[in-house]
Design a protein around this motif. Structure first.
Motif, PDB file in Angstrom:
ATOM      1  N   HIS A  46       0.270  -0.859   0.526  1.00 19.00           N
ATOM      2  CA  HIS A  46       0.614   0.374   0.051  1.00 19.00           C
ATOM      3  C   HIS A  46       0.601   1.519   0.390  1.00 19.00           C
ATOM      4  O   HIS A  46       0.592   1.708  -0.485  1.00 19.00           O
ATOM      5  CB  HIS A  46      -1.293  -0.085   0.835  1.00 19.00           C
ATOM      6  N   ILE A  47       1.751   1.007   0.506  1.00 18.47           N
ATOM      7  CA  ILE A  47       2.414   2.422   0.979  1.00 18.47           C
ATOM      8  C   ILE A  47       3.672   2.690  -0.518  1.00 18.47           C
ATOM      9  O   ILE A  47       3.866   3.957  -0.790  1.00 18.47           O
ATOM     10  CB  ILE A  47       3.383   2.492   2.010  1.00 18.47           C
ATOM     11  N   LYS A  49       3.102   2.198  -2.767  1.00 19.14           N
ATOM     12  CA  LYS A  49       2.115   2.434  -4.596  1.00 19.14           C
ATOM     13  C   LYS A  49       2.063   3.836  -3.672  1.00 19.14           C
ATOM     14  O   LYS A  49       1.960   4.450  -5.394  1.00 19.14           O
ATOM     15  CB  LYS A  49       0.824   1.453  -4.382  1.00 19.14           C
ATOM     16  N   ARG A  50       1.797   4.608  -2.663  1.00 18.42           N
ATOM     17  CA  ARG A  50       1.855   5.754  -3.014  1.00 18.42           C
ATOM     18  C   ARG A  50       3.166   6.359  -3.022  1.00 18.42           C
ATOM     19  O   ARG A  50       2.837   7.705  -3.713  1.00 18.42           O
ATOM     20  CB  ARG A  50       1.475   6.515  -1.469  1.00 18.42           C
ATOM     21  N   ASN A  51       3.635   5.882  -2.568  1.00 14.62           N
ATOM     22  CA  ASN A  51       5.572   6.409  -2.683  1.00 14.62           C
ATOM     23  C   ASN A  51       5.684   6.624  -4.257  1.00 14.62           C
ATOM     24  O   ASN A  51       6.778   7.207  -4.342  1.00 14.62           O
ATOM     25  CB  ASN A  51       6.242   6.117  -1.882  1.00 14.62           C
ATOM     26  N   ALA A  53       4.080   7.348  -6.670  1.00 14.66           N
ATOM     27  CA  ALA A  53       3.932   8.031  -6.656  1.00 14.66           C
ATOM     28  C   ALA A  53       3.902   9.393  -6.855  1.00 14.66           C
ATOM     29  O   ALA A  53       4.130  10.814  -7.623  1.00 14.66           O
ATOM     30  CB  ALA A  53       1.738   8.683  -6.787  1.00 14.66           C
ATOM     31  N   SER A  85      -7.155   1.608   7.880  1.00 12.27           N
ATOM     32  CA  SER A  85      -6.065   1.728   7.315  1.00 12.27           C
ATOM     33  C   SER A  85      -4.430   0.929   7.738  1.00 12.27           C
ATOM     34  O   SER A  85      -4.085   1.370   8.861  1.00 12.27           O
ATOM     35  CB  SER A  85      -5.672   3.577   6.644  1.00 12.27           C
ATOM     36  N   GLY A  87      -0.287   1.369   6.706  1.00 12.78           N
ATOM     37  CA  GLY A  87       0.563   2.340   6.356  1.00 12.78           C
ATOM     38  C   GLY A  87       1.870   1.545   7.322  1.00 12.78           C
ATOM     39  O   GLY A  87       2.131   0.693   7.543  1.00 12.78           O
TER      40      GLY A  87
END
Length: 231
Positions: A46-47, A49-51, A53, A85, A87
């Motif tokens: 999850h993180i 994928k966010r990172n 971006a 959620s 993280g």
């Protein structure tokens, strides 16, 4: 400068889970540390994928030990927030989290030290403080720090409670003391202390207002001393 692609040490992290279970305790509420491998992998994905971006490498989401020495251990945990959620969260654990900070007064003047702090790379105005070594009491540490850092002997001491540092990142905490001392000597150059200053309480407040004093422990100790009518 490109971000580091070095992954956190997950093997050592699992060892610490066994060696120091007190570091990984979850209460009934709040942010939960995830210790099941499947949950950790899900949080990392999850993180990551966010990172991605924002241009960060996958290693920036890796769970494990980031750094470890005799003084601190830096960890990146997989976590679940109260809303469910996932993280990751970094934290720094001090090998010895306990310390003292002393608002010392001599002849009605507060003792400040001008000390060079490596992390912020500049001189700071602070009050004397230090770590409580194994086998030493808080009071013993206060006497030791005053003798070493400013060369003063204590005639009166008052415990003013405890304060914590950056609770979003680290485990550091200090017990605050007020102390009356017989005078000051030479600064402890070996600890980066370049000067000892004596200021009145009014001067202290003016310096704080001008942001010349930023040390959180000094400000907290002064506030506690003022509440108690000590300064």
């Amino acid at each position: 400068m490109p971000p580091s692609t070095r992954r956190a040490d997950y093997r050592r992290y699992r060892e610490l889970v066994t060696e120091r279970p007190d570091w990984f305790v979850n209460g009934p509420d709040g942010i939960q540390i995830l210790l099941e491998d499947a949950d950790i992998r899900a949080a990392q994905r999850h993180i990551a994928k966010r990172n991605r971006a924002i241009g960060l490498p996958p290693a920036s989401a890796s769970v494990g030990v980031l750094s470890e020495d005799r003084y601190v251990v830096a960890l990146r945990d997989a976590i679940r927030f109260p809303d469910g959620s996932l993280g990751t969260h970094n934290r720094v654990i001090y090998a010895n989290p306990d310390g003292v900070a002393v608002l010392a007064v001599t002849a009605g003047r507060i003792v400040l030290i001008r000390i060079y702090r490596h992390p912020v790379r500049r001189w700071m105005l602070e009050i004397p403080r230090g770590t409580v070594e194994a086998g030493h009491s808080l009071e013993q540490t206060v006497h030791q720090e005053m003798a070493e850092e400013v060369g003063g002997a204590i005639s009166r001491m008052v415990h003013m409670g405890r304060t914590t540092s950056d609770t979003s990142l680290c485990t550091g905490r200090v017990d605050l003391y007020f102390a009356e001392i017989d005078g000051v000597g030479k600064p402890q150059l070996s600890e980066g202390i370049g000067q000892i200053l004596l200021v009145t309480p009014d001067e202290f407040m003016a310096m704080a207002e001008r942001r010349e004093i930023e040390d959180a422990y000094a400000l907290a100790a002064f506030a506690q001393a003022r509440i108690r009518g000590l300064v």
